[in-house]
Design a protein around this motif. Structure first.
Motif, short mmCIF file in Angstrom:
data_model
loop_
_atom_site.label_atom_id
_atom_site.label_comp_id
_atom_site.label_asym_id
_atom_site.label_seq_id
_atom_site.Cartn_x
_atom_site.Cartn_y
_atom_site.Cartn_z
N LYS B 92 -2.45 5.27 2.39
CA LYS B 92 -3.83 5.29 2.65
C LYS B 92 -4.57 4.09 2.93
CE LYS B 92 -7.98 7.97 1.96
NZ LYS B 92 -8.50 9.15 2.09
N PHE B 93 -4.40 3.17 1.97
CA PHE B 93 -5.09 1.85 1.78
C PHE B 93 -4.69 0.96 3.02
CE2 PHE B 93 -5.14 3.06 -3.01
CZ PHE B 93 -6.27 3.43 -2.78
N GLN B 189 -16.30 2.30 5.07
CA GLN B 189 -15.01 3.43 4.98
C GLN B 189 -14.10 2.99 4.01
OE1 GLN B 189 -13.62 4.22 8.76
NE2 GLN B 189 -14.98 5.77 9.22
N MET B 190 -13.60 1.76 4.03
CA MET B 190 -12.72 1.11 2.97
C MET B 190 -13.02 1.38 1.60
SD MET B 190 -11.26 -2.03 5.19
CE MET B 190 -10.11 -2.88 4.49
N ILE B 191 -14.49 0.83 1.54
CA ILE B 191 -14.98 1.09 -0.13
C ILE B 191 -15.03 2.58 -0.38
CG2 ILE B 191 -17.19 0.69 -1.39
CD1 ILE B 191 -17.30 -1.83 0.10
N GLY B 200 -4.98 3.47 -8.11
CA GLY B 200 -4.76 2.09 -7.16
C GLY B 200 -6.11 1.65 -6.42
N GLY B 201 -7.12 2.48 -6.40
CA GLY B 201 -8.41 2.09 -5.72
C GLY B 201 -9.14 0.98 -6.35
N HIS B 202 -8.89 0.85 -7.58
CA HIS B 202 -9.71 -0.12 -8.24
C HIS B 202 -9.21 -1.67 -7.71
CE1 HIS B 202 -11.13 -2.82 -11.19
NE2 HIS B 202 -10.10 -3.32 -11.49
N GLU B 203 -7.99 -1.80 -7.66
CA GLU B 203 -7.35 -2.71 -6.88
C GLU B 203 -7.67 -3.19 -5.58
OE1 GLU B 203 -5.76 -0.87 -8.69
OE2 GLU B 203 -4.88 -1.59 -10.51
N PHE B 204 -7.66 -2.21 -4.77
CA PHE B 204 -7.99 -2.23 -3.31
C PHE B 204 -9.40 -2.70 -3.36
CE2 PHE B 204 -8.94 0.18 0.69
CZ PHE B 204 -8.26 -0.72 1.48
#
Lengths: 82, 352
Positions: B92-93, B189-191, B200-204
């Motif tokens: 997704k990222f 949207q990315m945020i 894994g959202g935190h690193e992204f």
């Protein structure tokens, strides 16, 4: 009720049994440890080989290094049994 | 890629990215290329990772066009390949990062169409690396009016913003405002993807905020060059950066002297490396050098983060960004040589 009589044969047999259990645990747990160690190395080795075929030999060598742990387990098991 | 449990897929991908990173063209090679003629540069590029594309396209293109098209094709191929090996938890990222290209491609098509450029010519500059692949882009190229093109991408994530701003853009005769809105919407949207609670959202999020910060600072220096400041710039800045909020940046844009601006920026920059970059910016530089400095900082930062979090999306994104700048560099060298620019001039545009 009379106490059950422990004969010498019975004691020896149970000692032998426990040794066998110990030997089994030694090899089995060492095998699990090896597996965990090889998981990361194996994945990285696959990645490196996929990018560059010449890495295969070296990657294989790194992948089998954790096998030593199983050999230690095996040695302990053999010492217990014989 | 189907996921097996545990860290194995992440280790696999991050190793592959590392090997690919090591294969990127080093600084010395660029410096050597600067002393070559265009055919020699084509030959050198044809001996590297771009060999297949150069061979394939050499019958239909020549000179600088051959290099350009081969580079875009290779970049698109590389991105699609990486999508294939990305662990599904990170898919997704990566996809949301690749939407950059969708925006660029759709706008290129719209701009080309309104300028009356032939579809074949537009196709040469498209980089089909995002969600809109080659077939979709071909279909868009075949459409005859901008409205039809926007209609065709209505179902995609960039559809609504595009539809809302198209009329205005066509009236004004420029897509700049629309482009801004699209990118702001993309970062938004990315945020929200990153904060969506996926592992894994935190690193992204860390990566996005770094990018937003560097872009905003770049824009700040662009505004200075154009003597724009205050509220006029507010609409052009991207919210939610880490080091600087939009209001701070607006305040900074109205500072007259460069020294004071640098001081203010250094006070806010928590990262010592960013402070060093500002120190470098203390002397008056042309805008492209400012951009190169900031881009270098961003790539270094991403590389550092990717080593810090090897089991995340960062190694992939760091490589994708580096690859993108390699292509940009090679393009700059080829174009610069074509127009006979002096070597120092070309070198100042290279991100090395």
């Amino acid at each position: 009720m009379a106490d059950p009589v422990m004969t010498l044969e019975m004691v020896e047999a149970s000692q032998m049994g426990l040794k066998a259990v110990g030997a089994g645990l030694a090899v089995g747990l060492a095998g699990v440890g090896t597996g965990l160690g090889e998981m990361g190395i194996g994945a990285a080795a696959m990645g490196a080989t996929a990018e560059n075929k010449d890495m295969f030999g070296l990657a294989l060598l790194f992948t089998v290094i954790p096998e030593t742990i199983v050999i230690f387990g095996l040695v302990v098991a053999l010492l217990l049994l014989f | 890629m189907a996921d097996v449990g545990g860290p194995a897929p992440y280790i696999y991908v991050s190793t592959r990215m590392r090997v690919r990173k090591a294969k990127l063209i080093p600084r010395e090679e660029y410096l050597r290329m600067l002393n070559m003629s265009l055919p020699e540069i084509t030959r050198i590029i044809g001996e590297t990772e771009y060999k297949k594309e150069i061979d394939e396209l050499s019958s239909s293109f020549s000179g600088v066009n051959l290099i350009e098209v081969a580079l875009s094709w290779n970049l698109a191929k590389e991105y699609q390949e990486i999508l294939k090996i990305t662990p599904s938890g990170l898919m997704k990222f990566v996809q949301s990062y690749l939407r950059h290209w969708d925006i660029q491609n759709v706008l290129t098509i719209l701009r080309g169409k309104t300028q009356g450029v032939k579809p074949g010519k537009i196709k040469e500059v498209l980089i089909p690396a995002g969600e809109l692949d080659r077939n979709v882009l071909d279909r868009l190229l075949a459409e005859d009016s901008p409205e039809r093109i926007v209609e065709a991408v209505k179902g995609r994530r960039l559809g609504p913003v595009l539809a809302a701003g198209l009329h205005e853009a066509l009236e004004a005769g420029s897509f700049a405002t629309l482009e801004n809105e699209l990118y702001k919407n993309l970062y938004g949207q990315m945020i929200s993807d990153a904060k969506g609670g996926i592992k894994g959202g935190h690193e992204f999020l860390g990566y996005i905020q770094t990018e937003i910060d560097t872009r905003n600072i770049m824009n700040l220096f662009r505004f200075r060059a154009q003597k724009t400041s205050g509220e006029a710039v507010k609409a052009l800045l991207i919210p939610d950066g880490k080091a600087f909020s939009v209001d701070e940046l607006v305040r900074m844009s109205s500072i007259e002297s460069l020294d004071e601006l640098i001081e203010a920026a250094k006070k806010k920059a928590t990262d010592p490396e960013l402070a060093e970059v500002f120190e470098e910016l203390r002397q008056q530089r042309p805008i492209h050098e400012v951009e190169v400095l900031l881009t270098n900082y961003q790539l270094k930062q991403m590389d550092r983060l990717s080593k810090l979090y090897p089991f995340s999306v960062l190694p992939i994104l760091a490589y994708l960004e580096m690859k993108r700048y390699e292509v940009t560099n090679l393009r700059a060298v080829a174009r610069g040589k074509e127009y006979g620019l002096p070597n120092e001039r070309i070198e100042s545009y290279l991100v090395m």
